[in-house]
Design an enzyme around this catalytic site. Structure first.
Site, PDB file in Angstrom:
ATOM      1  N   CYS A   2       0.839  -1.179   0.000  1.00 27.37           N
ATOM      2  CA  CYS A   2       0.000   0.000   0.000  1.00 27.37           C
ATOM      3  C   CYS A   2       0.878   1.234   0.000  1.00 27.37           C
ATOM      4  O   CYS A   2       2.096   1.147   0.035  1.00 27.37           O
ATOM      5  CB  CYS A   2      -0.840   0.014   1.279  1.00 27.37           C
ATOM      6  SG  CYS A   2      -1.598  -1.571   1.638  1.00 27.37           S
ATOM      7  N   ARG A  27       0.614   2.131  -5.810  1.00 28.47           N
ATOM      8  CA  ARG A  27       0.891   1.060  -4.837  1.00 28.47           C
ATOM      9  C   ARG A  27      -0.365   0.281  -4.471  1.00 28.47           C
ATOM     10  O   ARG A  27      -0.311  -0.622  -3.634  1.00 28.47           O
ATOM     11  CB  ARG A  27       1.526   1.649  -3.579  1.00 28.47           C
ATOM     12  CG  ARG A  27       2.793   2.432  -3.864  1.00 28.47           C
ATOM     13  CD  ARG A  27       3.314   3.066  -2.614  1.00 28.47           C
ATOM     14  NE  ARG A  27       3.962   2.096  -1.768  1.00 28.47           N
ATOM     15  CZ  ARG A  27       5.242   1.761  -1.852  1.00 28.47           C
ATOM     16  NH1 ARG A  27       6.004   2.339  -2.733  1.00 28.47           N
ATOM     17  NH2 ARG A  27       5.766   0.880  -1.059  1.00 28.47           N
ATOM     18  N   TRP A  74      -3.688  -1.993  -1.188  1.00 20.27           N
ATOM     19  CA  TRP A  74      -3.747  -3.161  -2.069  1.00 20.27           C
ATOM     20  C   TRP A  74      -3.938  -4.331  -1.114  1.00 20.27           C
ATOM     21  O   TRP A  74      -3.059  -4.634  -0.301  1.00 20.27           O
ATOM     22  CB  TRP A  74      -2.456  -3.300  -2.866  1.00 20.27           C
ATOM     23  CG  TRP A  74      -2.510  -4.380  -3.887  1.00 20.27           C
ATOM     24  CD1 TRP A  74      -3.160  -4.353  -5.090  1.00 20.27           C
ATOM     25  CD2 TRP A  74      -1.884  -5.668  -3.821  1.00 20.27           C
ATOM     26  NE1 TRP A  74      -2.972  -5.530  -5.768  1.00 20.27           N
ATOM     27  CE2 TRP A  74      -2.204  -6.356  -5.018  1.00 20.27           C
ATOM     28  CE3 TRP A  74      -1.094  -6.314  -2.862  1.00 20.27           C
ATOM     29  CZ2 TRP A  74      -1.754  -7.652  -5.278  1.00 20.27           C
ATOM     30  CZ3 TRP A  74      -0.650  -7.607  -3.135  1.00 20.27           C
ATOM     31  CH2 TRP A  74      -0.977  -8.265  -4.322  1.00 20.27           C
ATOM     32  N   ASN A  98       1.905  -0.468   5.485  1.00 22.70           N
ATOM     33  CA  ASN A  98       2.211  -1.056   4.181  1.00 22.70           C
ATOM     34  C   ASN A  98       3.075  -2.277   4.447  1.00 22.70           C
ATOM     35  O   ASN A  98       4.074  -2.179   5.147  1.00 22.70           O
ATOM     36  CB  ASN A  98       2.966  -0.017   3.329  1.00 22.70           C
ATOM     37  CG  ASN A  98       3.722  -0.646   2.174  1.00 22.70           C
ATOM     38  OD1 ASN A  98       3.252  -1.612   1.583  1.00 22.70           O
ATOM     39  ND2 ASN A  98       4.883  -0.096   1.859  1.00 22.70           N
ATOM     40  N   GLY A  99       2.667  -3.428   3.910  1.00 27.22           N
ATOM     41  CA  GLY A  99       3.475  -4.634   4.106  1.00 27.22           C
ATOM     42  C   GLY A  99       2.623  -5.772   4.638  1.00 27.22           C
ATOM     43  O   GLY A  99       1.398  -5.730   4.576  1.00 27.22           O
ATOM     44  N   GLU A 479       5.125 -11.145 -23.233  1.00 26.56           N
ATOM     45  CA  GLU A 479       4.751  -9.800 -22.800  1.00 26.56           C
ATOM     46  C   GLU A 479       3.405  -9.389 -23.420  1.00 26.56           C
ATOM     47  O   GLU A 479       2.559  -8.792 -22.757  1.00 26.56           O
ATOM     48  CB  GLU A 479       5.873  -8.809 -23.164  1.00 26.56           C
ATOM     49  CG  GLU A 479       5.530  -7.343 -23.084  1.00 26.56           C
ATOM     50  CD  GLU A 479       5.150  -6.845 -21.689  1.00 26.56           C
ATOM     51  OE1 GLU A 479       5.171  -7.636 -20.734  1.00 26.56           O
ATOM     52  OE2 GLU A 479       4.785  -5.661 -21.575  1.00 26.56           O
ATOM     53  N   LYS A 483       0.185  -8.324 -21.284  1.00 21.69           N
ATOM     54  CA  LYS A 483      -0.478  -7.022 -21.476  1.00 21.69           C
ATOM     55  C   LYS A 483      -1.979  -7.230 -21.668  1.00 21.69           C
ATOM     56  O   LYS A 483      -2.799  -6.547 -21.060  1.00 21.69           O
ATOM     57  CB  LYS A 483       0.040  -6.301 -22.713  1.00 21.69           C
ATOM     58  CG  LYS A 483       1.234  -5.429 -22.742  1.00 21.69           C
ATOM     59  CD  LYS A 483       1.359  -4.253 -21.866  1.00 21.69           C
ATOM     60  CE  LYS A 483       1.545  -4.592 -20.432  1.00 21.69           C
ATOM     61  NZ  LYS A 483       2.883  -4.677 -19.908  1.00 21.69           N
ATOM     62  N   GLU A 486      -3.743  -8.522 -18.413  1.00 20.46           N
ATOM     63  CA  GLU A 486      -3.863  -7.628 -17.252  1.00 20.46           C
ATOM     64  C   GLU A 486      -4.837  -6.493 -17.487  1.00 20.46           C
ATOM     65  O   GLU A 486      -5.474  -6.037 -16.551  1.00 20.46           O
ATOM     66  CB  GLU A 486      -2.497  -7.140 -16.736  1.00 20.46           C
ATOM     67  CG  GLU A 486      -1.640  -6.376 -17.667  1.00 20.46           C
ATOM     68  CD  GLU A 486      -0.246  -6.065 -17.089  1.00 20.46           C
ATOM     69  OE1 GLU A 486      -0.016  -6.225 -15.882  1.00 20.46           O
ATOM     70  OE2 GLU A 486       0.627  -5.654 -17.865  1.00 20.46           O
ATOM     71  N   HIS A 502       3.609 -28.970 -29.429  1.00 17.19           N
ATOM     72  CA  HIS A 502       3.770 -29.884 -28.288  1.00 17.19           C
ATOM     73  C   HIS A 502       2.667 -29.704 -27.256  1.00 17.19           C
ATOM     74  O   HIS A 502       2.857 -30.005 -26.088  1.00 17.19           O
ATOM     75  CB  HIS A 502       5.145 -29.686 -27.661  1.00 17.19           C
ATOM     76  CG  HIS A 502       6.258 -29.968 -28.610  1.00 17.19           C
ATOM     77  ND1 HIS A 502       6.493 -31.219 -29.131  1.00 17.19           N
ATOM     78  CD2 HIS A 502       7.185 -29.155 -29.191  1.00 17.19           C
ATOM     79  CE1 HIS A 502       7.515 -31.179 -29.966  1.00 17.19           C
ATOM     80  NE2 HIS A 502       7.945 -29.923 -30.021  1.00 17.19           N
ATOM     81  N   LYS A 602       0.661  -1.043  -9.427  1.00 14.84           N
ATOM     82  CA  LYS A 602       1.826  -0.715 -10.252  1.00 14.84           C
ATOM     83  C   LYS A 602       3.104  -1.247  -9.611  1.00 14.84           C
ATOM     84  O   LYS A 602       3.992  -1.737 -10.275  1.00 14.84           O
ATOM     85  CB  LYS A 602       1.896   0.803 -10.412  1.00 14.84           C
ATOM     86  CG  LYS A 602       3.054   1.294 -11.213  1.00 14.84           C
ATOM     87  CD  LYS A 602       2.657   1.433 -12.658  1.00 14.84           C
ATOM     88  CE  LYS A 602       3.821   1.708 -13.562  1.00 14.84           C
ATOM     89  NZ  LYS A 602       3.805   0.776 -14.708  1.00 14.84           N
TER      90      LYS A 602
HETATM   91  C1  G6P Z   1       3.620  -5.290 -11.096  1.00 21.48           C
HETATM   92  C2  G6P Z   1       3.103  -4.484 -12.276  1.00 21.48           C
HETATM   93  C3  G6P Z   1       3.792  -4.931 -13.558  1.00 21.48           C
HETATM   94  C4  G6P Z   1       5.299  -4.850 -13.397  1.00 21.48           C
HETATM   95  C5  G6P Z   1       5.782  -5.661 -12.187  1.00 21.48           C
HETATM   96  C6  G6P Z   1       7.247  -5.397 -11.879  1.00 21.48           C
HETATM   97  O1  G6P Z   1       3.158  -6.594 -11.168  1.00 21.48           O
HETATM   98  O2  G6P Z   1       1.692  -4.630 -12.407  1.00 21.48           O
HETATM   99  O3  G6P Z   1       3.407  -4.085 -14.624  1.00 21.48           O
HETATM  100  O4  G6P Z   1       5.917  -5.337 -14.552  1.00 21.48           O
HETATM  101  O5  G6P Z   1       5.044  -5.278 -11.033  1.00 21.48           O
HETATM  102  O6  G6P Z   1       7.389  -4.072 -11.478  1.00 21.48           O
HETATM  103  P1  G6P Z   1       8.755  -3.295 -11.433  1.00 21.48           P
HETATM  104  O7  G6P Z   1       8.417  -1.953 -10.840  1.00 21.48           O
HETATM  105  O8  G6P Z   1       9.677  -4.078 -10.563  1.00 21.48           O
HETATM  106  O9  G6P Z   1       9.237  -3.194 -12.835  1.00 21.48           O
END
Ligand code: G6P
Length: 607
Positions: A2, A27, A74, A98-99, A479, A483, A486, A502, A602
């Site tokens: 958070c 966060r 979060w 937070n934690g 990736e 994308k 998510e 396979h 994020k």
């Molecule tokens: C979260 C985000 C992702 C990101 C990952 C790593 O899961 O939703 O978009 O790639 O964290 O984050 P960082 O800040 O370490 O790149």
């Protein structure tokens, strides 16, 4: 996991606290809350969901008080309800956290056995009860916190206020970041310097295990053994202005469009174009002695690592292993003396990656970090910081940070190759030239936005989508799938094109779109064969390739997206653009919350 902020102000603080939370929404955004100590009372307002819900409530009902703490959540322990929203009030104590308190269960049992009652399912409330219990037994706030901290296992950043003392916020950190901000007649606590940027630039970073007594007149900091310590005050240099979306509908769209500029900015600090050389910041170790590279990252950043493995092994002939950070420490990796440990992170705060970095350091490994936030924990702890210059990335789905990380990874690969005596000057000059072409090629890729938007409606109706690629475009396929998952909530998988046969080929029918990433080049024909295996089974293919590739294999595809012709090394940077745009437009077509998708954050600062 958070965001937290606290203000000891000279006027009402609720609005400023919410402004700080806006900068911390990366966060988490499951719920938000503010509490103040005012007139001998604790006042509080909390709301489920996004911060705007809290702002709306505060607009209707003013929350007075010159001293306050606030939180954006979060959810870890307990659903994202208002009851579980912070701040939590227990007797005369109010706190945000937070934690994760890992031993919260036995602590809670102990408190329940004493007849104490809980109003939430959070681990945080346990900390509040422990502190309140000390206060009820006659301890001062300082003594109460000092007694409780050693009992907490896990990771935490805490900000605690007391009804009895409106001139005090106690902060403590272990495994989660916390900074002190110094103002004029005011002082602050926050998860990061960004949250405090409109209030002050003067920031002290608390060390692991530190705790702090923050008052208006001054701040006392103690280390984990309760010795008074000084932590240097640095100037953050972070702008107080909130980043806006400009003319774009979403931050993600804006950030996709910023890529040619920010990738160029990033490359300019690694390329000496006049000398046709690639250069890294000064370092105290010899890259030529590196015999192995261990790359650790999470999410999107981990795919940069996977692409880097192809590049480093091809160019420098140095073996590379790539781990997702949550697995790294626990598999007891073998880390030799000439291993370079490389972390990749946009935020520089992701708990799993940070823990992996510390593990590598504890094993005596030299570390480097490709990191976007220069004030972050990782940026401060790596031996060699390789910054990306993506600027603040707000959209939860990483886009411009990804391509900037790739740009730095390319520079690192070339440097390593040169240091290992494997890169001739002429070849290095060629690489530099290809890299300088990236921003223009990205612009060309962006020019296909409208076409991609046009095909998004077809994909938006799918239940499953597959992404295929080979070589460095295989991690890009991963990736692409991430994308899409998510932000559009459509199930998607990335596969090495050759691996389809396979297993995953069993999934193929006319309802499963298959996105094939296939720049023309040495792997093209093999990828096209795999694509044809899909088409032979009724699969609907979207082929992303250059004019040459499309002319050769575009026939029969559901749709094609034409990329400029680029060198295979830079293809992942350029092909990232259509992959991102496709996910973006599908999400918009589905009407999801593109910038703040459900359940995500994020920056994930819990393990
Ligand atoms: C979260 C985000 C992702 C990101 C990952 C790593 O899961 O939703 O978009 O790639 O964290 O984050 P960082 O800040 O370490 O790149």
């Amino acid at each position: 996991m958070c965001g937290i902020i606290g203000i000891l102000g000279t006027d009402d603080v609720a609005e400023r606290l919410v402004e700080g939370l806006r900068r911390l929404e990366y966060r988490g955004y499951d719920s938000a809350g503010v509490a103040t100590v005012h007139d001998g009372r604790i006042e509080r307002q909390r709301a489920e969901g996004k911060l705007n819900n809290l702002a709306r409530k505060l607009g209707q009902e003013h929350l007075p008080g010159h001293s306050g703490i606030a939180h954006t959540r979060w959810a870890t322990h307990g659903a994202p309800t208002e009851d579980n929203a912070h701040p939590h009030i227990i007797g005369d104590v109010v706190l945000v956290h937070n934690g994760i308190i890992e031993n919260f269960k036995p602590l809670r049992d102990e408190l329940l056995a004493e007849g104490r009652t809980f109003n939430s399912q959070t681990d945080t409330e346990v900390v509040g009860h422990l502190v309140a219990r000390e206060v009820e037994r006659g301890a001062s706030p300082e003594a109460a916190v000092k007694a409780v901290l050693p009992r907490l296992h896990g990771a935490f950043a805490l900000a605690i206020m007391f009804k009895s003392d409106p001139d005090l916020i106690i902060g403590a950190r272990l495994g989660a970041p916390l900074v002190v901000g110094y103002g004029e007649g005011e002082n602050y606590l926050g998860s990061d310097a960004i949250a405090l940027a409109p209030l002050t630039q003067r920031i002290a970073y608390l060390d692991e295990g530190d705790w702090a007594m923050v008052r208006r007149a001054g701040v006392q900091i103690f280390d984990k053994d309760n010795n008074p310590v000084e932590r240097p005050i640095t100037l953050s240099g972070i702008t107080g202005a909130l980043i806006d979306k400009g003319n774009h509908r979403h931050f993600m769209q804006k950030e996709i469009y910023e890529q040619p500029v920010v990738v160029a900015q990033t490359l300019s600090s690694y390329l000496r174009t006049l000398e046709a050389r690639v250069a890294l910041p000064d370092m105290e170790f010899d890259l030529g002695s590196v015999e192995r590279v261990a790359i650790v990252a999470c999410g999107t950043a981990s795919y940069v690592g996977a692409i880097g493995k192809y590049w480093i092994e091809q160019l420098a002939r140095v073996p590379v292993e790539v781990d997702v950070a949550s697995e790294f420490r626990y598999r007891e990796p073998v880390l030799g003396p000439n291993t370079l440990g490389l972390v990749i992170s946009q935020s520089g705060e992701t708990a799993d990656t940070l823990a992996a970095l510390r593990h590598m350091k504890a094993c005596g490994v030299t570390t480097a970090g490709i990191i976007n936030v220069p004030t972050s924990s990782m940026a401060r702890e790596v031996d060699l910081l390789l910054p990306t210059h993506a600027g603040p990335e707000i959209g939860v789905a990483s886009t411009k940070a990804f391509t900037c990380q790739l740009a730095v990874m390319a520079a690192l690969s070339a440097n390593l190759a040169r240091a290992k005596g494997r890169l001739e000057a002429a070849e290095e000059a060629r690489l530099v030239r290809h890299l300088t072409e990236v921003p223009a090629a990205m612009n060309a890729a962006l020019s296909h936005d409208a076409e991609i938007e046009g095909m998004a409606h077809t994909i938006a109706g799918a239940r499953d989508v597959l992404y295929l690629g080979r070589g460095p475009d295989y991690p890009l396929a991963l990736e692409g799938a991430l994308k899409l998952k998510e932000i559009s909530y459509i199930h998607a998988e990335g596969y090495a094109a050759g691996e389809m046969k396979h297993g995953p080929i069993a999934l193929i029918d006319e309802s499963v779109p298959v996105i094939v990433i296939a720049p023309s080049g040495p792997l093209f024909e093999k990828t096209v064969s795999n694509m044809q295996e899909v088409q032979a089974r009724g699969g609907k293919v979207v082929l992303i390739s250059d004019a040459e590739g499309l002319a050769q294999a575009g026939e029969g595809a559901l749709a094609t997206i034409e990329m400029p012709k680029v060198h295979p090394l830079i293809a992942p940077l350029v092909y990232a653009v259509p992959v991102q745009l496709l996910a973006y437009h599908v999400a918009v077509a589905k009407g999801t919350d593109v910038d703040q998708p459900r359940n995500l954050a994020k920056s994930v600062t819990v393990e």
